[in-house]
Design a protein around this motif. Sequence first.
Motif, short mmCIF file in Angstrom:
data_model
loop_
_atom_site.label_atom_id
_atom_site.label_comp_id
_atom_site.label_asym_id
_atom_site.label_seq_id
_atom_site.Cartn_x
_atom_site.Cartn_y
_atom_site.Cartn_z
N GLU A 84 1.00 -1.35 -0.08
CA GLU A 84 -0.53 -0.08 0.12
C GLU A 84 1.07 1.68 0.04
OE1 GLU A 84 -3.18 -0.43 2.80
OE2 GLU A 84 -2.74 -2.01 2.84
N GLU A 85 2.22 0.86 0.11
CA GLU A 85 3.09 1.89 0.33
C GLU A 85 3.58 2.75 -0.81
OE1 GLU A 85 6.26 1.48 3.52
OE2 GLU A 85 6.25 -0.14 2.56
N CYS A 86 3.05 1.72 -1.95
CA CYS A 86 3.08 2.55 -3.23
C CYS A 86 2.49 2.76 -3.85
CB CYS A 86 3.47 1.38 -4.24
SG CYS A 86 4.47 1.42 -5.86
N SER A 87 1.88 4.54 -3.11
CA SER A 87 -0.01 4.83 -3.59
C SER A 87 -0.20 5.65 -4.45
CB SER A 87 -0.25 5.26 -2.87
OG SER A 87 0.70 6.55 -2.32
N PHE A 88 1.10 6.10 -5.26
CA PHE A 88 1.43 7.34 -6.61
C PHE A 88 2.04 7.22 -7.80
CE2 PHE A 88 1.45 11.70 -7.32
CZ PHE A 88 0.24 11.99 -7.93
N THR A 89 2.64 5.84 -7.81
CA THR A 89 3.68 5.25 -9.01
C THR A 89 2.85 4.42 -9.35
OG1 THR A 89 5.44 5.87 -7.22
CG2 THR A 89 5.58 5.13 -9.75
N THR A 90 2.32 4.21 -10.98
CA THR A 90 2.06 3.27 -11.71
C THR A 90 2.84 2.98 -13.46
OG1 THR A 90 0.14 2.25 -12.02
CG2 THR A 90 0.45 4.78 -12.90
N GLY A 91 2.89 2.70 -13.61
CA GLY A 91 3.55 2.29 -15.48
C GLY A 91 4.67 2.66 -15.15
N ALA A 92 5.49 2.47 -13.95
CA ALA A 92 7.30 2.66 -13.52
C ALA A 92 8.11 1.41 -13.85
CB ALA A 92 7.59 3.68 -12.30
N ALA A 93 9.06 1.85 -13.96
CA ALA A 93 10.48 0.58 -13.85
C ALA A 93 10.74 1.19 -12.95
CB ALA A 93 11.09 0.82 -15.40
N PHE A 94 11.10 0.19 -11.76
CA PHE A 94 12.29 0.48 -10.41
C PHE A 94 13.09 -0.57 -11.64
CE2 PHE A 94 8.13 1.53 -9.07
CZ PHE A 94 8.74 2.73 -8.05
N ASP A 95 14.15 0.26 -10.59
CA ASP A 95 15.49 -0.87 -11.60
C ASP A 95 16.82 -1.16 -9.74
OD1 ASP A 95 15.75 0.47 -13.79
OD2 ASP A 95 17.89 2.26 -13.50
N THR A 96 17.06 -2.14 -10.02
CA THR A 96 18.31 -2.39 -8.72
C THR A 96 19.11 -3.22 -10.22
OG1 THR A 96 16.89 -4.88 -9.15
CG2 THR A 96 16.37 -3.50 -7.40
N SER A 97 19.82 -2.02 -10.18
CA SER A 97 21.50 -2.37 -11.23
C SER A 97 22.07 -2.41 -10.54
CB SER A 97 20.66 -1.78 -12.21
OG SER A 97 20.60 -0.82 -12.18
N GLY A 98 22.67 -1.68 -9.56
CA GLY A 98 24.05 -1.07 -9.68
C GLY A 98 25.13 -0.09 -10.24
N GLY A 99 23.71 0.81 -10.89
CA GLY A 99 24.03 1.15 -11.45
C GLY A 99 24.80 1.69 -12.70
N ARG A 100 23.87 -0.17 -13.32
CA ARG A 100 24.37 -0.22 -14.77
C ARG A 100 23.16 0.69 -15.66
NH1 ARG A 100 23.84 -6.04 -18.84
NH2 ARG A 100 23.25 -4.58 -20.32
N THR A 101 21.93 0.97 -15.57
CA THR A 101 21.02 1.94 -15.99
C THR A 101 20.53 2.70 -15.12
OG1 THR A 101 19.02 0.49 -15.31
CG2 THR A 101 19.96 0.10 -17.74
N THR A 102 20.65 4.11 -14.91
CA THR A 102 19.63 4.68 -14.80
C THR A 102 18.79 5.46 -14.95
OG1 THR A 102 21.94 6.29 -15.34
CG2 THR A 102 21.83 5.33 -13.63
N PHE A 103 17.83 5.56 -15.60
CA PHE A 103 17.04 5.81 -16.17
C PHE A 103 15.46 5.10 -16.14
CE2 PHE A 103 18.73 2.87 -19.75
CZ PHE A 103 18.13 2.92 -20.41
#
Length: 247
Positions: free
Chosen positions: A228-247
């Motif tokens: 429920e904490e994720c309440s105002f973000t949708t259609g997004a991509a969340f990275d866990t990439s160690g800095g490989r992608t920053t967009f």
Amino acid sequence: MFEGRFAGRTAVVTGAGSGLGLAVAARIVAEGGKAVLWDLNADALEEAARSSGATATAALDVSDADAVERAAKDASETLGRIDILVNSAGITGATAPVHEFPVDSWRRVMAINLDGTFLCCRAILPFMLQGEYGRIVNVASVAGKEGNPNASAYSASKAGVIGLTKSLGKEYAGKGVIVNCITPATFDSPILDQLPQSQVDYMRSKIPMGRLGRVEESAAMACFMASEECSFTTGAAFDTSGGRTTF
């Protein structure tokens, strides 16, 4: 861990026999929720259910539309409703340049990674709409953003998952259902067994932190997206990439 974060919430997690799917399901249960685990590997599901405390399991191929529909109805009956869907089922496919890439491998990767994500969303969204609440977490990859050489099917399928996520995010933004995807760099998981070591070494070399990720790191991000904490973000991509992608 966040005690009680998923209290009263219910989840279906695909690819939950091992890896990220299992880690996410176990954390949802540990934080007060209930989970039904889906995976093609029935033996792995049995052990996963024991280790995670899941409510039920279903052995199925997520590219089989009829099987997905049946499993979604069964999960709804078992759980009472479905609040969360985590689409973690996926395969890597062959490692080869496009002119040598096996057609059957291309089609199987697309069937599992992209079609399977679509079919699971399609089957479970009606239950979320009925309850006017939902969180969908699709597991994509940095390969879907940047592409990996000799992994065209996997890269294309994960790019498709990102596009599907963005579309669904807009479709259901006003209906109580939030849809996001996670785009991890390579992390330690059983899926690496499907790849030659040279491919794993290449992917590690692209990570500025100089190491593979840990499944717990991506599970933590996915569980935020499922909460429920994720309440105002949708259609997004969340990275866990160690800095490989920053967009």
